[in-house]
Enzyme design. Structure first.
Site, PDB file in Angstrom:
ATOM      1  CE  LYS A  84      -3.568  -2.746   2.086  1.00 34.60           C
ATOM      2  NZ  LYS A  84      -4.774  -2.831   2.898  1.00 34.60           N
ATOM      3  CG  HIS A 126      -6.903  -3.079  -2.758  1.00 40.36           C
ATOM      4  ND1 HIS A 126      -7.479  -2.343  -1.748  1.00 40.36           N
ATOM      5  CD2 HIS A 126      -6.233  -4.088  -2.159  1.00 40.36           C
ATOM      6  CE1 HIS A 126      -7.158  -2.891  -0.576  1.00 40.36           C
ATOM      7  NE2 HIS A 126      -6.402  -3.948  -0.803  1.00 40.36           N
ATOM      8  CD  GLU A 181      -6.780  -0.279   1.175  1.00 37.90           C
ATOM      9  OE1 GLU A 181      -5.718  -0.020   0.580  1.00 37.90           O
ATOM     10  OE2 GLU A 181      -6.839  -1.061   2.150  1.00 37.90           O
ATOM     11  CD  GLU A 205      -7.345  -8.133  -0.871  1.00 34.44           C
ATOM     12  OE1 GLU A 205      -6.320  -8.508  -0.301  1.00 34.44           O
ATOM     13  OE2 GLU A 205      -7.524  -6.960  -1.227  1.00 34.44           O
ATOM     14  N   GLY A 240      -7.322  -5.055   6.824  1.00 34.62           N
ATOM     15  CA  GLY A 240      -6.707  -4.116   7.769  1.00 34.62           C
ATOM     16  C   GLY A 240      -7.429  -4.029   9.103  1.00 34.62           C
ATOM     17  CB  SER A 242      -6.834  -9.628   8.887  1.00 30.62           C
ATOM     18  OG  SER A 242      -7.250  -8.273   8.961  1.00 30.62           O
TER      19      SER A 242
END
Ligand code: PGA
Length: 248
Positions: free
Chosen positions: A11, A94, A96, A166, A172, A211
């Site tokens: 990241k 992703h 994010e 994911e 996270g 995670s």
């Protein structure tokens, strides 16, 4: 038999000094690693990582790309540029990028295509939010994310794509999907692909991300349809990352 792939997603965490330490640390423990190992660095560090991993089995990836090849796109980076630094992989879609930068399923599909057109292997991310999971929408969300890509690039292209499941609620947060929860979605994804082409589905690597760490990697990667991991936080610690790499 699909090989195990472990990819680190750093990241926006890097400095020249930390990258040096991290990569040298990983390199020093690669002797007994049989998994395929990829590190996905922020753009400014691609060149530094390229130099550090020369002659090693570690592969390099980027974390995003622009779908255009070149031109007036201030601040953007193309697949060609990423390739220029020896990268073979690029993370696409992703969560994010989807949530913070507004990337839609079709934009993600176009980026997957841009990567493939330039011989980069997309690490194509899918996954549901907690709200969507609680509303029972996990399968329909993942179905739409995958199908948009299949419709644009065709099922055969998945021979050159790595899928990463994911769940957004696990990224996270320290909350990992249980092996049963993860395996159920991985099996669903493989079945989705198999409905189009079973041969392709059996060869497509599907990684778990969210995670994953040195403690839980074993039982996740042991699941029939989990072919490795996309690792965020734990990929910044050489010893933890190597432990995950050794699972394969
Ligand atoms: P995490 O991130 O391992 O820190 O949860 C995974 C990812 O975002 O790819």
């Amino acid at each position: 038999m699909r090989k195990t792939i472990v990819a680190g997603n750093w990241k926006m965490n890097a400095s020249k000094e930390s990258v040096n330490k991290l990569v040298l640390g990983i390199l020093s423990g690669m002797g007994n690693v049989s998994s395929e190992v990829v590190v996905c660095a922020p753009f400014p560090y691609l060149s530094q990582v390229e130099a550090l991993i020369t002659h090693s089995q570690i592969k390099l990836g980027a974390q995003n790309l622009n779908l255009n090849m070149s031109g007036a796109f201030t601040g953007e980076v193309s697949a060609k540029m990423i390739k220029d630094f020896g990268a073979q992989h690029v993370i696409v879609g992703h969560s994010e990028r989807r949530s913070l930068y507004g990337e839609t399923n079709i934009m993600v599909a176009e980026k997957v295509k841009a990567a493939l057109d330039n011989d980069l292997i997309p690490l194509f991310c899918v996954g549901e939010t907690l709200e969507q999971r609680e509303a029972g929408e996990t399968e329909s969300v993942v179905d739409a994310q995958i199908n948009t890509v299949v419709e644009l690039v065709g099922i055969e292209a998945f021979l050159n794509i790595i899928v990463a499941y994911e769940p957004v609620w696990a990224i996270g947060t320290g909350v990992t999907a249980s092996p049963e929860q993860a395996q159920a979605v991985h099996a669903f994804i493989r079945q989705l692909l198999a409905n189009k082409d079973n041969g392709v589905a059996q060869q497509t690597p599907i990684l778990y991300g969210g995670s994953m760490n040195a403690t839980n990697a074993n039982e996740l990667i042991a699941c029939a349809d989990i072919d490795g991991g996309l690792i965020g936080g734990a990929s910044l610690k050489p010893e933890d990352f190597l432990q995950i790499c050794r699972v394969g």
